[in-house]
Write an enzyme that holds these catalytic residues in place. Structure first.
Site, short mmCIF file in Angstrom:
data_model
loop_
_atom_site.label_atom_id
_atom_site.label_comp_id
_atom_site.label_asym_id
_atom_site.label_seq_id
_atom_site.Cartn_x
_atom_site.Cartn_y
_atom_site.Cartn_z
N CYS A 131 0.84 -1.20 0.00
CA CYS A 131 0.00 0.00 0.00
C CYS A 131 0.88 1.25 0.00
CB CYS A 131 -0.92 -0.02 1.22
SG CYS A 131 -2.08 1.35 1.27
N CYS A 132 1.89 1.27 0.89
CA CYS A 132 2.82 2.41 0.92
C CYS A 132 3.56 2.54 -0.40
CB CYS A 132 3.83 2.25 2.05
SG CYS A 132 3.23 2.70 3.68
N CYS A 213 -1.08 8.28 7.48
CA CYS A 213 -2.44 8.00 6.98
C CYS A 213 -3.35 7.57 8.12
CB CYS A 213 -2.38 6.89 5.94
SG CYS A 213 -1.46 7.33 4.47
N CYS A 216 -3.54 3.91 9.49
CA CYS A 216 -2.29 3.35 10.04
C CYS A 216 -1.72 4.22 11.16
CB CYS A 216 -1.26 3.21 8.93
SG CYS A 216 -1.85 2.24 7.55
N CYS A 239 7.61 4.03 6.01
CA CYS A 239 6.63 3.88 4.94
C CYS A 239 7.26 3.39 3.65
CB CYS A 239 5.92 5.19 4.69
SG CYS A 239 7.01 6.51 4.17
S1 SF4 Z 1 0.49 4.57 5.71
FE1 SF4 Z 1 -1.11 2.98 5.60
S2 SF4 Z 1 -2.75 3.79 4.26
FE2 SF4 Z 1 -0.92 5.12 4.04
S3 SF4 Z 1 0.05 4.32 2.25
FE3 SF4 Z 1 1.03 3.29 3.99
S4 SF4 Z 1 -0.17 1.40 4.38
FE4 SF4 Z 1 -1.34 2.72 2.96
#
Ligand code: SF4
Length: 428
Positions: A131-132, A213, A216, A239
């Protein structure tokens, strides 16, 4: 999207002269204050060839203020992941106008990547590293390719990994990362903010000491590491955009470390248990004991964050029946094999109160119990028992065909002339 490639290659391949140059720079500017380091980078080292990356998080105002003093036209990139708190987006506007920053640019993830890899927007839950990668690393990599260096707000005190952070770093693709605040302590940050009357991030006073985010990030308790609220419960501290620093990067939790069994697989678990010092108004993805929920009911109901309920033996779900829709997950504790009270709680939740959210078993979940738990409506299991895990992985859970107690959650038929003896309808 190349999911496996970090922002730079893992093997450093520095130009030796540049490497020596960085060592010399760190020597020369070791004792320079933050503004001096930034001026050196922006005016002399990389004029017109450097940008800043800001999360507009808990202490971003300090570096942004420094930028406004040194060069308010410096490009400031904000990773607009699509997952920020609304308060963070407001804060971007507040700081932009307050500091006169003329060149704040939002970077968005590639829509095709999102459609392909995260169509439901829940990748953070099952695979936060990917996701990151999609939402932060890739958009940033594209834009930073056009610069010789970038400015970060990282500080030594934040994590053990950052404990030796220098003012200047050479990335393995020979770009320069500048860390003007490397030597700032938490007290220095607070003093700087007070000196220039810089506004706090709206969530800061609510215990959010490091803000990323929304899914998280959680608040931290007094005395906790400021970044402890980031990816809480997951083996992840960075991240991915800082993968290049000293090789100490976030590693995905290996499959064998995942303990939540749900929907036929072991998966990452964003939930944690209520802990002493937690605040009802700010916890997120936390299973709250029934007694704690009752005590702080108003605060939990007013909080916008996802919360769950933990039901321990002897606690009555009836007492929170009117508030069940508030819980995204209910964890029923089975501390011992012979204690059957959890089954009754599960049936009450599913059959009497119609609870439709995640219902998970925690505690000493054993292979023989799982079929009975499922029968009572439990659809997720936190498995720490090694034999149980092996049985699940081998698809060898006990098969129970006859039951002595009817339940409403399963399709069953009476067997023969003994109506209390039930058989799963699938086996008739
Ligand atoms: S902090 Fe969480 S929601 Fe944001 S990009 Fe990374 S995994 Fe995704």
């Amino acid at each position: 999207m190349a999911m496996a490639s970090p922002i730079v290659s893992a093997e450093p391949k520095h130009d030796k002269l540049r490497q020596l140059g960085i060592i010399a720079l760190n020597g020369m500017f070791d004792e320079m204050d933050a503004e001096g380091v930034l001026r050196q980078a922006v005016d002399d080292l990389l004029p017109g060839d450097i940008a800043m990356v800001s999360s507009f998080g808990a202490d971003s105002a300090v570096l942004l203020h420094l930028v406004s003093q040194v060069d308010p036209n410096l490009p400031v990139y904000f990773l607009e992941t699509g997952k920020h708190f609304a308060e963070t987006l407001d804060y971007v506007q507040t700081l932009k106008s307050r500091l006169g920053l003329a060149n704040v640019i939002a970077l968005h993830p590639d829509s095709a990547d999102l459609k392909r890899f995260d169509p439901d927007g829940v990748l953070w839950e099952t695979d936060p590293d990917s996701c990151c990668h999609i939402r932060k690393t890739e958009p940033l990599e594209k834009v930073l390719a056009g610069f010789g260096g970038w400015v970060t707000g990282r500080k030594r005190f934040q994590t053990a990994e950052r404990g030796v952070l220098p003012h200047f770093e050479l990335t393995s693709d020979d770009r320069i990362k500048v860390n003007p605040l490397a030597y700032f302590s938490n007290e220095d940050i607070e003093a700087y903010k007070a000196r220039y009357d810089l506004p706090d991030h709206p969530l800061y006073q609510e215990g959010y000491k490091s803000i990323g985010c929304a899914p998280c990030t959680s608040a931290v308790a007094d005395g906790e590491d400021p970044r402890a609220g980031r990816w809480r419960g997951l083996n992840k501290q960075e991240c991915g955009i800082h993968f290049d620093f000293n090789g100490s990067i976030a590693k995905p939790v290996s499959q064998s470390q995942l303990t939540l069994f749900k929907d036929g697989e072991f998966k990452a678990d964003p939930w944690r248990s209520w802990a002493e010092g937690d605040e009802a108004s700010s916890v997120r993805y936390t299973h709250v004991p029934v007694s704690v929920f009752i005590e702080h009911r108003e605060a939990f109901l007013a909080s916008p964050h996802p919360i769950g309920l933990q039901v321990d033996p002897g606690e009555k779900v009836e007492e929170v029946a009117d508030d069940l829709s508030r819980f995204s997950s209910v964890a029923i504790n089975f501390p011992a094999f012979g204690d059957g009270r959890g089954y009754s709680s599960a049936r009450l939740l599913r059959e009497r109160y119609g609870y439709e959210g995640e219902l998970r078993a925690i505690g000493d979940v054993l292979t023989d119990q799982i079929p009975f738990m499922r029968r009572c409506g439990i659809n997720a299991f936190v498995v720490t028992n090694i034999a149980t895990r092996k049985a699940i992985e081998a698809d060898a859970l006990a098969e129970v065909r006859l039951y002595y107690q009817p339940v409403g959650a399963s399709r069953e038929v009476p067997v023969g002339t003994r109506p209390f003896l039930r058989r799963n309808a699938n086996y008739t």
